[in-house]
Design a protein around this motif. Structure first.
Motif, PDB file in Angstrom:
ATOM      1  N   ASP B  25       0.567  -1.287  -0.026  1.00  0.00           N
ATOM      2  CA  ASP B  25       0.086   0.074   0.163  1.00  0.00           C
ATOM      3  C   ASP B  25       0.735   1.389   0.049  1.00  0.00           C
ATOM      4  O   ASP B  25       0.576   2.014   0.906  1.00  0.00           O
ATOM      5  N   PRO B  27       1.914   5.004  -0.878  1.00  0.00           N
ATOM      6  CA  PRO B  27       0.865   6.238  -1.549  1.00  0.00           C
ATOM      7  C   PRO B  27       1.670   6.374  -3.015  1.00  0.00           C
ATOM      8  O   PRO B  27       2.701   5.927  -3.349  1.00  0.00           O
ATOM      9  N   THR B  28       0.616   6.754  -3.663  1.00  0.00           N
ATOM     10  CA  THR B  28       0.845   6.838  -5.231  1.00  0.00           C
ATOM     11  C   THR B  28       1.551   8.492  -5.158  1.00  0.00           C
ATOM     12  O   THR B  28       1.584   9.247  -4.137  1.00  0.00           O
ATOM     13  N   GLN B  31      -0.750  11.178  -4.243  1.00  0.00           N
ATOM     14  CA  GLN B  31      -1.064  11.284  -2.902  1.00  0.00           C
ATOM     15  C   GLN B  31       0.316  11.770  -2.079  1.00  0.00           C
ATOM     16  O   GLN B  31       0.311  12.549  -1.126  1.00  0.00           O
ATOM     17  N   HIS B  34       0.274  15.514  -2.417  1.00  0.00           N
ATOM     18  CA  HIS B  34      -0.537  16.047  -1.621  1.00  0.00           C
ATOM     19  C   HIS B  34      -0.028  16.028  -0.098  1.00  0.00           C
ATOM     20  O   HIS B  34      -0.283  17.125   0.661  1.00  0.00           O
ATOM     21  N   GLU B  89      -3.773  14.180  -4.789  1.00  0.00           N
ATOM     22  CA  GLU B  89      -4.955  13.748  -4.182  1.00  0.00           C
ATOM     23  C   GLU B  89      -5.203  13.688  -2.914  1.00  0.00           C
ATOM     24  O   GLU B  89      -4.158  13.275  -2.130  1.00  0.00           O
ATOM     25  N   ASP B  90      -6.088  14.095  -2.105  1.00  0.00           N
ATOM     26  CA  ASP B  90      -6.388  13.944  -0.688  1.00  0.00           C
ATOM     27  C   ASP B  90      -6.504  12.526  -0.239  1.00  0.00           C
ATOM     28  O   ASP B  90      -6.878  11.457  -0.971  1.00  0.00           O
ATOM     29  N   ASN B  91      -5.888  12.332   1.115  1.00  0.00           N
ATOM     30  CA  ASN B  91      -5.809  11.081   1.452  1.00  0.00           C
ATOM     31  C   ASN B  91      -5.777  11.092   2.959  1.00  0.00           C
ATOM     32  O   ASN B  91      -5.807  11.896   3.595  1.00  0.00           O
ATOM     33  N   ASP B  92      -6.110   9.817   3.609  1.00  0.00           N
ATOM     34  CA  ASP B  92      -6.159   9.724   5.059  1.00  0.00           C
ATOM     35  C   ASP B  92      -4.750  10.358   5.791  1.00  0.00           C
ATOM     36  O   ASP B  92      -4.854  11.188   6.863  1.00  0.00           O
ATOM     37  N   THR B  93      -3.716  10.101   5.113  1.00  0.00           N
ATOM     38  CA  THR B  93      -2.307  10.965   5.880  1.00  0.00           C
ATOM     39  C   THR B  93      -2.729  12.427   5.921  1.00  0.00           C
ATOM     40  O   THR B  93      -2.260  13.167   6.873  1.00  0.00           O
ATOM     41  N   SER B  94      -2.918  13.069   4.765  1.00  0.00           N
ATOM     42  CA  SER B  94      -3.196  14.486   4.747  1.00  0.00           C
ATOM     43  C   SER B  94      -4.178  14.891   5.802  1.00  0.00           C
ATOM     44  O   SER B  94      -4.016  15.994   6.377  1.00  0.00           O
ATOM     45  N   LYS B  95      -5.522  14.150   5.531  1.00  0.00           N
ATOM     46  CA  LYS B  95      -6.234  14.628   6.554  1.00  0.00           C
ATOM     47  C   LYS B  95      -5.917  14.429   8.050  1.00  0.00           C
ATOM     48  O   LYS B  95      -6.201  15.305   8.738  1.00  0.00           O
TER      49      LYS B  95
END
Ligand SMILES: [Cu+2]
Lengths: 103, 174
Positions: B25, B27-28, B31, B34, B89-95
């Motif tokens: 998994d 990150p792309t 991501q 971001h 792209e927003d993602n859980d880590t950024s959030k």
């Protein structure tokens, strides 16, 4: 007025004569590193730092001269006195360089 | 301190989340861009809070350096995503980073004077440690695009310098 113009052109000619003898030494600033880190030069030479980073850097001698190196721009310094000068970047003091100036 | 350590663990856990195996998994690039950009914005916002609050010239100077450098890096990141035509792209880590930053901002907002200065600089040390570790062990290895990887590598070197700078400032406060 005419004599001032004449004087200015004399100065210009003198500057060209000096520039022809002196060297311009380039120091690359890339990814927070001065390359070459150590430079040997002589009085009258000019150092040109070429900042390839998108960050503001400086070449700063503590208690001495400082050259500003805006992002993606270059800065110059005419070497006027002999000596050995350790310099750093004011903003990123891990960046270190040295210029040795012969008389 | 416990909260902070938990925070770092959370971020890393999120980077590893889903699937269990870390390699499964990654990150792309969208991501990664971001996350890196968000991490920069957070530090800029914290610095602006410090500039507005602190009366200590060493703290203000440090904060100004953070604004200068992180804005410069984020500008390069934006230029790069534009050039590569990728959409961050927003993602859980950024959030998670943003949510924690907001909580920290409120916490610091209640402090003034030397108390604020100490809390701010201590958090800057912890934050740069946390981000540097994620950049080094997660984002750089996962980055596919060479220019993105290169920007992250320069960023890491820069942010390691920030961490050292923050540590010097913290030592000076004592
Ligand atoms: Cu610098």
């Amino acid at each position: 007025m005419r004599s001032m113009v004449f004087f200015a052109s004399l100065l210009g000619a003198a500057a060209i004569a000096v520039a022809a003898q002196a060297e311009t030494i380039q120091v690359m600033v890339d990814r927070l590193v001065y390359t070459p880190a150590e430079v040997d030069a002589k009085v009258g030479d000019e150092i040109q730092w070429i900042n390839k980073d998108g960050l503001v850097h400086t070449a700063t001698v503590k208690g001495g001269w400082e050259v500003n190196l805006p992002a993606k721009k270059s800065g110059r310094l005419l070497l006027q006195e002999p000596g050995s000068f350790d310099y750093i970047c004011r903003y990123h003091p891990n960046m270190k360089g040295r210029i040795t100036v012969r008389p | 301190m416990t909260i902070r350590l938990k925070t770092a663990a959370t971020v890393i856990a999120l980077l590893f989340a889903a699937g269990g195996a870390p390699a499964a998994d990654k990150p792309t690039d969208q991501q990664i861009a971001h996350i890196a950009y968000t991490a920069g914005v957070i530090d800029i916002e914290a610095a602006k809070q410090a500039i507005a609050t602190s009366k200590n010239p060493t703290i203000v100077e440090f904060a100004e350096s953070m604004v200068r450098d992180h804005e410069a890096v984020n500008k390069q990141a934006l230029d790069l995503v534009k050039k590569l035509n990728v959409t961050p792209e927003d993602n859980d880590t950024s959030k998670t980073l943003s949510k924690e930053a907001e909580a920290k901002r409120q916490e610091l907002g209640k402090l003034t004077g030397a108390e604020f200065d100490k809390a701010y600089i201590d958090h800057e040390i912890a934050y740069h440690k946390q981000v540097n570790s994620a950049v080094e062990t997660q984002l750089i290895p996962a980055a596919q695009n060479a220019e993105l990887k290169s920007l992250l590598e320069t960023g890491l070197k820069l942010f390691q310098g920030h961490q050292q700078h923050a540590e010097r400032v913290a030592a000076e406060l004592k």
